[in-house]
Design an enzyme around this catalytic site. Structure first.
Site, PDB file in Angstrom:
ATOM      1  N   LYS A 196      35.510  38.751  41.175  1.00 23.01           N
ATOM      2  CA  LYS A 196      36.036  37.938  40.731  1.00 23.01           C
ATOM      3  C   LYS A 196      35.436  38.462  39.108  1.00 23.01           C
ATOM      4  O   LYS A 196      34.979  38.173  38.701  1.00 23.01           O
ATOM      5  CB  LYS A 196      36.335  36.659  40.405  1.00 23.01           C
ATOM      6  CG  LYS A 196      37.387  35.350  39.817  1.00 23.01           C
ATOM      7  CD  LYS A 196      36.889  33.912  39.657  1.00 23.01           C
ATOM      8  CE  LYS A 196      37.395  33.170  39.290  1.00 23.01           C
ATOM      9  NZ  LYS A 196      37.207  31.612  38.882  1.00 23.01           N
ATOM     10  N   LYS A 255      39.907  39.125  43.149  1.00 25.26           N
ATOM     11  CA  LYS A 255      41.008  38.413  41.918  1.00 25.26           C
ATOM     12  C   LYS A 255      40.936  39.022  40.635  1.00 25.26           C
ATOM     13  O   LYS A 255      39.842  39.264  39.792  1.00 25.26           O
ATOM     14  CB  LYS A 255      39.916  37.159  41.531  1.00 25.26           C
ATOM     15  CG  LYS A 255      40.968  36.311  40.908  1.00 25.26           C
ATOM     16  CD  LYS A 255      40.715  34.413  40.976  1.00 25.26           C
ATOM     17  CE  LYS A 255      41.554  33.767  40.201  1.00 25.26           C
ATOM     18  NZ  LYS A 255      41.099  32.456  40.477  1.00 25.26           N
TER      19      LYS A 255
END
Length: 333
Positions: A196, A255
């Protein structure tokens, strides 16, 4: 005769192109992120995300039924917590009668076959908007992990199929696995946000949950860069994903999506668990803004981006386009 090999033979018409297509999409490839708010019969559109809403639990359940009917089999849920319930400990996150826990129970009661993956992170519950507990001006790793275990177990008790830690604390996957197992939830999976990045593409999401870092009367980090990843780094993402798999992650998530397809492929090449890619709020919002101005075709760009994410190695795509894309694909049949 030159040339012997003509790639265009396999592109002559739609039927041939369908025969040799390497990558395909179906509604079951998508997971829909959902925002849940307190109240009843409540539905408010998020200004920066046209077509995406905060819903009360009752309307969330109705939407989940519609998602299941079009072929979507997973939802990733987030809650907008009342300001009065926020503090630095995040204790509302493991309230057995909290908004998240009630939402999980209601969704599973109404649509038992829908896979529910609640977000595990403290930022919606933090008075400071951070993913963990602030100690001496920093997000404290190990005490945050202890809080995340309580949160994840409460989700499992409510009926979650997977927990989805998005916090990026070190070692939290192992702590979650140990905590879930000790509580008797060996079959509850972990979809770990392994890579992330500290990305500017999350702006609309933070609008939806009011989860951006806030000014405070104590020293707090001004952003999330001390725990989310530097977007200049590639090898670090591989390392993080491998650590999470070793600690027990059942799926790993990357992400954002479109801007990070090189990372998707890198991780796909080294792990032996399913890959999830989050096509994030800023990516969705940019497309919708361009569509509103007539600059791009919504369906064509939507499907191209989703296909590219799948082609890069995604087994599952978390996307705000999930319902739109599922309906689009169903209409092709």
């Amino acid at each position: 005769m030159f040339p012997l090999h003509r790639g265009r033979r396999l592109r002559l018409n739609e039927s041939i192109r369908n025969l040799v297509r390497e990558t395909t999409l179906s509604p079951s490839d998508f997971m829909f992120p959902m925002f849940i708010a307190e109240g009843e019969n409540y539905k408010v559109e998020i200004a920066s995300m046209p077509g995406i809403f905060r819903r009360s639990v009752d309307l969330t359940v109705e939407e989940v039924k519609e998602l299941f009917a079009v072929g979507i089999r997973a939802v990733n849920i987030y809650v907008k917590v009342d300001e009065t319930l926020k503090d630095n400990t995040g204790k509302e996150a493991w309230n057995p009668n909290g908004l998240m826990q009630n939402a999980i129970r209601e969704i599973k009661a109404a649509c038992p076959e829908m896979i529910v993956m609640p977000d595990v992170a403290l930022d919606p519950y933090s008075i400071y908007g951070h993913d963990g507990i602030i100690t001496n001006g920093a997000v404290e790793n190990d005490s945050t992990n202890e809080a995340l275990v309580k949160m994840a177990v409460s989700h499992a008790e409510a009926g979650a199929d997977f927990v989805a830690p998005s916090d990026m604390m070190d070692g939290r996957v192992l702590r979650l696995r140990q905590g879930l197992d000790a509580a008797g939830f060996q079959n509850v999976g972990i979809m770990s946000y392994s890579a992330k990045y500290a990305s500017a593409f999350y702006g609309p999401f933070r609008d939806a949950l009011d989860s951006a870092p806030k000014e405070a009367d104590i020293e707090v980090p001004k952003d999330k860069k001390t725990y989310q990843m530097d977007y200049a780094n590639r090898i670090e993402a591989i390392k993080e994903a491998l650590w999470d798999v070793e600690e027990g992650a059942d799926m790993v998530l990357i992400k954002p999506g479109i801007a990070y397809l090189d990372i998707v492929r890198e991780i796909k090449n080294v792990v032996n668990v399913p890959i999830v890619v989050f096509h994030v709020s800023g990516e969705y919002a940019m497309i919708k803004a361009a569509v509103e101005r007539g600059w791009v075709d919504n369906d064509k760009v939507m499907m191209e981006q989703l296909m590219c994410i799948k082609r890069a190695g995604a087994n599952l795509i978390s996307t705000y386009f999930a319902k739109e894309a599922a309906i689009f694909l169903n209409n092709l049949k």
